[in-house]
Design a protein around this motif. Sequence first.
Motif, short mmCIF file in Angstrom:
data_model
loop_
_atom_site.label_atom_id
_atom_site.label_comp_id
_atom_site.label_asym_id
_atom_site.label_seq_id
_atom_site.Cartn_x
_atom_site.Cartn_y
_atom_site.Cartn_z
N PHE A 1 -63.10 -49.53 -62.27
CA PHE A 1 -63.88 -49.71 -61.04
C PHE A 1 -64.93 -50.80 -61.18
CE2 PHE A 1 -62.78 -45.15 -61.43
CZ PHE A 1 -61.84 -45.09 -60.42
N ASP A 2 -65.43 -51.00 -62.38
CA ASP A 2 -66.47 -52.00 -62.62
C ASP A 2 -66.21 -52.64 -63.97
OD1 ASP A 2 -68.71 -53.52 -63.03
OD2 ASP A 2 -70.15 -51.95 -62.54
N PRO A 3 -65.63 -53.85 -63.99
CA PRO A 3 -65.28 -54.50 -65.26
C PRO A 3 -66.47 -54.73 -66.18
CG PRO A 3 -64.21 -55.61 -63.41
CD PRO A 3 -65.20 -54.64 -62.82
N VAL B 1 -78.42 -44.21 -67.67
CA VAL B 1 -77.34 -44.42 -66.69
C VAL B 1 -76.42 -45.51 -67.23
CG1 VAL B 1 -76.77 -45.10 -64.33
CG2 VAL B 1 -78.81 -43.72 -64.77
N VAL B 2 -75.16 -45.18 -67.44
CA VAL B 2 -74.22 -46.15 -67.98
C VAL B 2 -73.22 -46.62 -66.94
CG1 VAL B 2 -74.46 -45.24 -70.31
CG2 VAL B 2 -72.67 -44.31 -68.82
N GLY B 3 -73.27 -46.04 -65.74
CA GLY B 3 -72.38 -46.46 -64.67
C GLY B 3 -72.69 -45.72 -63.39
N VAL B 4 -72.35 -46.34 -62.28
CA VAL B 4 -72.53 -45.72 -60.96
C VAL B 4 -71.21 -45.84 -60.21
CG1 VAL B 4 -73.80 -45.72 -58.79
CG2 VAL B 4 -74.98 -46.34 -60.92
N LEU B 5 -70.69 -44.70 -59.74
CA LEU B 5 -69.40 -44.68 -59.05
C LEU B 5 -69.55 -44.16 -57.63
CD1 LEU B 5 -67.05 -43.08 -61.77
CD2 LEU B 5 -67.40 -45.51 -61.30
N ARG B 6 -68.74 -44.71 -56.75
CA ARG B 6 -68.58 -44.08 -55.45
C ARG B 6 -67.93 -42.71 -55.67
NH1 ARG B 6 -68.08 -48.13 -50.91
NH2 ARG B 6 -68.96 -50.05 -51.79
N GLY C 1 -71.55 -50.99 -49.02
CA GLY C 1 -70.66 -51.73 -48.14
C GLY C 1 -69.32 -51.04 -48.03
N PRO C 2 -68.41 -51.60 -47.25
CA PRO C 2 -67.11 -50.96 -47.06
C PRO C 2 -66.28 -50.87 -48.34
CG PRO C 2 -67.16 -53.14 -46.06
CD PRO C 2 -68.55 -52.82 -46.44
N ASP C 3 -66.52 -51.77 -49.29
CA ASP C 3 -65.85 -51.68 -50.59
C ASP C 3 -66.77 -52.28 -51.64
OD1 ASP C 3 -65.16 -54.64 -50.98
OD2 ASP C 3 -64.13 -54.22 -49.09
N GLN C 4 -66.42 -52.08 -52.89
CA GLN C 4 -67.30 -52.47 -53.99
C GLN C 4 -67.54 -53.97 -54.05
OE1 GLN C 4 -66.20 -50.77 -57.73
NE2 GLN C 4 -67.72 -51.89 -58.91
N GLY C 5 -66.57 -54.75 -53.64
CA GLY C 5 -66.71 -56.20 -53.74
C GLY C 5 -67.33 -56.85 -52.52
N PHE C 6 -67.73 -56.07 -51.52
CA PHE C 6 -68.24 -56.65 -50.29
C PHE C 6 -69.67 -57.15 -50.46
CE2 PHE C 6 -70.52 -56.22 -46.22
CZ PHE C 6 -69.74 -57.06 -45.43
N ALA C 7 -69.88 -58.43 -50.14
CA ALA C 7 -71.21 -59.04 -50.09
C ALA C 7 -72.06 -58.66 -51.30
CB ALA C 7 -71.92 -58.65 -48.80
N ALA D 1 -70.07 -62.29 -62.38
CA ALA D 1 -70.35 -61.98 -63.78
C ALA D 1 -71.47 -62.85 -64.35
CB ALA D 1 -69.08 -62.16 -64.62
N ARG D 2 -71.78 -63.95 -63.68
CA ARG D 2 -72.81 -64.87 -64.17
C ARG D 2 -74.09 -64.81 -63.35
NH1 ARG D 2 -69.38 -70.35 -64.85
NH2 ARG D 2 -71.47 -71.17 -65.26
N GLY D 3 -74.14 -63.93 -62.35
CA GLY D 3 -75.37 -63.78 -61.59
C GLY D 3 -75.27 -64.33 -60.19
N PRO D 4 -76.40 -64.41 -59.49
CA PRO D 4 -76.40 -64.87 -58.08
C PRO D 4 -76.33 -66.39 -57.96
CG PRO D 4 -78.62 -64.31 -58.75
CD PRO D 4 -77.74 -63.97 -59.93
N LEU D 5 -75.23 -66.96 -58.40
CA LEU D 5 -75.11 -68.43 -58.46
C LEU D 5 -75.19 -69.06 -57.07
CD1 LEU D 5 -72.19 -68.79 -61.04
CD2 LEU D 5 -74.64 -68.57 -61.46
N ALA D 6 -74.64 -68.40 -56.07
CA ALA D 6 -74.63 -68.99 -54.72
C ALA D 6 -76.04 -69.21 -54.20
CB ALA D 6 -73.84 -68.11 -53.77
N LEU D 7 -76.96 -68.33 -54.59
CA LEU D 7 -78.33 -68.38 -54.06
C LEU D 7 -79.32 -69.02 -55.00
CD1 LEU D 7 -78.40 -64.77 -52.58
CD2 LEU D 7 -78.15 -66.92 -51.30
#
Length: 608
Positions: A199-201, A222-227, A254-260, A353-359
């Motif tokens: 669920f989270d690589p 805390v080692v992980g957070v799951l829906r 969000g609607p899925d883990q990869g959203f926004a 994986a490298r952080g908020p690069l877009a912003l």
Amino acid sequence: MRRQRPVTARLAAVTVTVALISALLVGCGIFGSDPRDTAAAFLAALARGDAVGAGQLTDNPSAATELIRQVRDELRPQSVKFTLGDTHSGDHIASASFSAAWNLGRNRLWRYTGGFDLVPAATSGGWSVRWSPAVLHPRLSAQQRLALRVVPADPPAVVDRAGTPLLTWQTVVNVKLDRSKIADLAAVAARLAEALGHFDPSITEQSILAAANAAPAGQPSVVGVLRDNDYQSVRDRIDDLPGVSFPTQRQLLGPDQGFATQLVPGIRGVVEQQLDNAAGWRVVTVNPMGDDVEALVSQQPHALPTVTTTVDRAVQTDAEHAVDAVPNAAMIVALQPSTGEILGVAQNSAADARGPLALTGRYPPGSTFKVVTAVAALEAKQVTVDSPVACPATTIVGERVVPNDHLFDLGTVPLHTAFARSCNTTFAQLAARLAAGALTDAADQMGIGMDYGVAGITTFTGQVPPSESMVRRAENGFGQGRVLASPFGMALVASTVSAGGKLPTPVLIRGIPTHVALGPVAPMPREVADALHVMMREAVTQGTAQGLADQGDLFGQTGIAQDNPTGAHGWFVGFRGDLAFATLVVGAGSSAPALEVSRRFLSALPAP
């Protein structure tokens, strides 16, 4: 004749006599220190949180110290003020009144009045506070304590720009690990990583071990957070692991883990802060069983309005699909030029994986920066959009040889053609002839170098330092040198041109103004913006972005930026209708991958 004693001897005798009489009177409760002094000292110790000091001024120091400490630990006040009121004293008892003001933080102010009795101290000539819990508050009884209860506010809806739910409150499961209860930590970490990594690589055996070892002994990490649905699907594989627990909580998702992925955490943070500020509270008395007995003060929570974001669900989703097809770190930032509203910020998993690069990424913008150089040159009256300029295969500025990509040579062409074909040599010479701060000023007009406090995100637009070096200005002129920009910053550049030279102020959550650290800058002249429209349109129809010529009324510019640690990056910045965006593919080697990502993005959107 009777012999007289010396004067000093007579005075000493008088002093001793007075002291003896005073001691006798104090013992009878007739004479002693002013009880008001004791009351004031007691309240001062309470106010500064000195439980021991306050307790020592009572007739039951141990009981007083314990309860005062409990109350301070529970209420955790930012400050406490006690004001002594009237005091009255008799032969064997005195009384004092006071007013209290407890600042419990977050605009929680608790005021009340109280009072207490004082009695002659058993071992000195002073007074002691007659202790009972009611000394702290008149309605606090024996064997009770005080507690602060938070009354949560109802969580608000979080919607997109169209009013459709964007994030919803869902149950998440925190996977906690207590290494003190595990004999074979590596084996448990391996089992967890195998189940959760799907669920989270980012959850690996190494990350789990690092988190567990970083926590204080006896304290779970805390080692992980799951829906919740993800947890249920692997529950049978991890539920019986020693030292692992699975507490739940409600969280905005969000609607899925990869959203926004670059927007959801910040929006969630803003909403959680609003909930904290809107929460109600009460101070209650609590009995020995831990049950609330009586509310001494209470404030109801405030109702929160719907949180409306500027996100366009279609833009966000289509941008995500566009970048997900690329193996390299890839990202798109999309804005609405007319308002500055952020329509979407998408990154693929390699970028995440490298952080908020877009912003906040810091990359040389390459030839996309020629938009800024063109503005500076046009404003300096060096050229017009039709001025003939040289575009040789190479040019020399000082000791620096500047080549065109693949050493193409156009000879002398109009400025708009040199821009559309992305002539490094032309723009190096234009920049070299500019004043030291001209590129910096032009960049400011378009958002590069501006510092924005946008609610929900942290941003870096870029940096364009002024330079007295002609060589450095030449390098900066085609987006190399010391110029850096983020995709967010370059999306602002495209937005400014699209908006006719007016720099829009970016915003993500409506109703929360963006703070701009730098004062207002002079807007780009409209005629300069119009010239850029001509040049950026030609770049799409006949220039380096010609592969997007079928994407409607699109304006843009490509870029290839050399960055030694990671190779050359591919850029495209542009606008179509009331949509401006920047696309970056890290380490792409050319602008072709950025153009392909932009094509997928634009093709999925409805034509304006």
